[in-house]
Design an enzyme around this catalytic site. Structure first.
Site, PDB file in Angstrom:
ATOM      1  N   HIS A 120       0.750  -1.361  -0.392  1.00 49.89           N
ATOM      2  CA  HIS A 120      -0.128   0.564   0.520  1.00 49.89           C
ATOM      3  C   HIS A 120       1.146   1.110   0.130  1.00 49.89           C
ATOM      4  O   HIS A 120       1.428   0.745   1.092  1.00 49.89           O
ATOM      5  CB  HIS A 120      -1.042   0.039   0.804  1.00 49.89           C
ATOM      6  N   ASP A 200       3.537  -3.920   8.782  1.00 55.35           N
ATOM      7  CA  ASP A 200       2.069  -3.269   8.058  1.00 55.35           C
ATOM      8  C   ASP A 200       1.072  -4.589   8.640  1.00 55.35           C
ATOM      9  O   ASP A 200       0.881  -5.156   7.092  1.00 55.35           O
ATOM     10  CB  ASP A 200       2.155  -2.486   6.760  1.00 55.35           C
ATOM     11  N   GLN A 203      -3.713  -5.463   7.263  1.00 56.58           N
ATOM     12  CA  GLN A 203      -4.652  -5.791   6.629  1.00 56.58           C
ATOM     13  C   GLN A 203      -5.157  -7.570   7.564  1.00 56.58           C
ATOM     14  O   GLN A 203      -5.643  -7.919   7.298  1.00 56.58           O
ATOM     15  CB  GLN A 203      -4.218  -6.696   5.601  1.00 56.58           C
ATOM     16  N   LYS A 226     -10.165  -0.475  11.144  1.00 62.59           N
ATOM     17  CA  LYS A 226     -10.220  -1.283  10.415  1.00 62.59           C
ATOM     18  C   LYS A 226     -10.733  -2.991  11.015  1.00 62.59           C
ATOM     19  O   LYS A 226     -10.770  -4.059  10.680  1.00 62.59           O
ATOM     20  CB  LYS A 226      -8.935  -1.982   9.844  1.00 62.59           C
ATOM     21  N   CYS A 368      -4.824   1.757  -3.878  1.00 64.66           N
ATOM     22  CA  CYS A 368      -3.291   2.554  -3.155  1.00 64.66           C
ATOM     23  C   CYS A 368      -2.189   1.910  -3.217  1.00 64.66           C
ATOM     24  O   CYS A 368      -1.655   1.877  -2.850  1.00 64.66           O
ATOM     25  CB  CYS A 368      -3.957   3.215  -2.174  1.00 64.66           C
TER      26      CYS A 368
END
Ligand code: PMP
Length: 411
Positions: A120, A200, A203, A226, A368
């Site tokens: 991303h 990261d 997700q 999220k 993105c």
């Protein structure tokens, strides 16, 4: 044991009562909020609104207590120490934080920063900028375009010039990108050559229980919104062994032990990293979100549920002529929660726009991750992503309405 029942959980989300026919499949962008999260923030403003870590009146003590309690809930959720949990505004700020407060001082000309080809922009542009400014170089872990897994790098990929490896635990376009223990192997290969690792987890954290100690990670970033929390709040985990090697990202009130006209001593972490008035109600809301997940979601059962929904979705999608699914189909069917797809003759925006008119929310675009989209020659894809309240019925309605959409554009 915590039971897992999506239909029952759906009742905890006011938006599904207020918008009866809503089929919400845009969870990788942001999730809906349960009543307890909304109420925790209303409670703050209605009953004890006050700044934290300053005022010693009753309201100030109460808000500080709730704010710190949230930090503790989140620390336990990630198996971290309280002082390793830093509140940020989200994943984007978390990555920029480390880029500015660690990489800017430690990355030099001819050093390397390693990332993947699927990132991303939030976990790519800060490193591109650091490299442009310092003369360091980016090095990419490559995507296998057939399997959609990251390729195992050659042994000569690693060198002591690599100072940082910053990678996604899971892609917001392709879903799982690491085969078996490959993520763990990359983390240990990076540590073997003395590099630090940033994960990261924006997700992954909403879907899988993360143990920062087991993962042996240096930095981890995630976004509260999220995983049922409000927007404007996220977490940066900094392993405590690095607290003295990372500068404060912002300086100002609330993070100072002593200041004079010509010098300053910071407080200890996490306060050294949290200058100014924080996002108090949002931090409390994120604590309530994690509490809700702890009390209502067995993550193993949840994974089986999203894998079942993903399988159903993929089987239905593949009945549509010329359907292309972006991601490892076998892996998504086994443990996924997100499916990106495209059709050669109908633009993804047309599909999601038409579906929007039928009360179905999915995302379309390059998500993105433009370098990845360009590399795959994929201008735009549609992405359907699940969370804890999605049901078999949601998938049935989605497939039915998608077929209607395709027939409309193909007729
Ligand atoms: N990384 C990934 C993998 C993401 O999916 C996102 C959000 N789509 C981000 C980073 C950025 O998160 P935020 O916008 O919440 O800062």
């Amino acid at each position: 044991m915590v039971k897992f029942d999506a239909k029952l959980l759906k009742k905890d989300f006011p938006i599904f009562q207020n918008k009866k026919n809503l089929v919400y499949l845009d969870n990788a962008a942001t999730t809906q909020k349960p009543r307890s999260v909304i109420q925790s923030m209303v409670d703050f403003y209605e009953n004890y609104n006050s700044n934290v870590h300053r005022s010693i009146h009753e309201l100030g003590e109460t808000s500080t207590c709730f704010f710190e309690n949230s930090r503790e809930i989140i620390a336990k959720f990630l198996n971290a120490e309280n002082e390793e949990i830093i509140f940020t505004s989200g994943t984007t700020e978390g990555v920029n934080f480390i880029a500015d407060a660690w990489a800017r001082q430690n990355i030099e000309k001819n050093d390397y920063i390693v990332t993947t080809q699927v990132e991303h922009h939030a976990n790519f542009l800060p490193w591109l900028r650091i490299c442009k400014n310092s003369g360091a170089k980016l090095k990419f872990l490559e995507l296998d375009k057939d399997t959609f897994f990251i390729k195992l790098p050659e042994a000569n990929f690693w060198s002591d010039k690599i100072k940082l490896v910053s990678i996604s635990a899971s892609s917001n376009v392709l879903g799982e990108i690491w085969k078996e223990n490959q993520l763990e192997n990359i983390i240990s290969a990076a540590h073997d050559i003395g590099a630090l690792v940033l994960l990261d987890a924006s997700q992954l954290a909403p879907y899988k229980k993360i143990d920062v100690k087991k993962l042996n990670i240096d930095f981890l970033v995630l976004s509260g919104h999220k995983m049922l929390g409000p927007t404007g709040i996220g977490i940066l985990y900094i392993n405590k062994s690095l607290h003295n090697k990372v500068e404060p990202y912002k300086v100002g009130g609330s993070m100072v032990q002593a200041a004079s006209f010509n010098d300053v001593i910071w407080k200890e972490a996490p306060y050294k990293f949290e200058a100014g008035t924080p996002a108090i109600s949002q931090a409390i809301g994120l604590g309530a979100a994690v509490k809700y997940l702890n009390e209502n979601v067995d993550f193993k059962e949840f994974e089986k549920h999203t894998a079942y929904l993903s399988s159903m979705l993929i089987d239905g999608l593949l009945k549509i002529k010329d359907m292309k699914i972006w991601g490892n189909i076998e892996q998504i069917k086994k443990s996924g929660h997100l499916v990106s797809f495209s059709l050669p003759d109908i633009h993804a925006h047309d599909i999601s726009g038409f579906l929007g008119g039928l009360n179905i929310s999915v995302r379309s675009g390059h998500h993105c991750a433009q370098p990845l989209a360009n590399m795959l020659n994929l201008q735009s894809s549609v992405r359907a992503s699940f969370y804890i309240y999605n049901t078999v019925q949601d998938v049935e309605i989605f497939l039915d309405k998608l077929n209607e959409t395709v027939n409309f554009f193909r007729k």
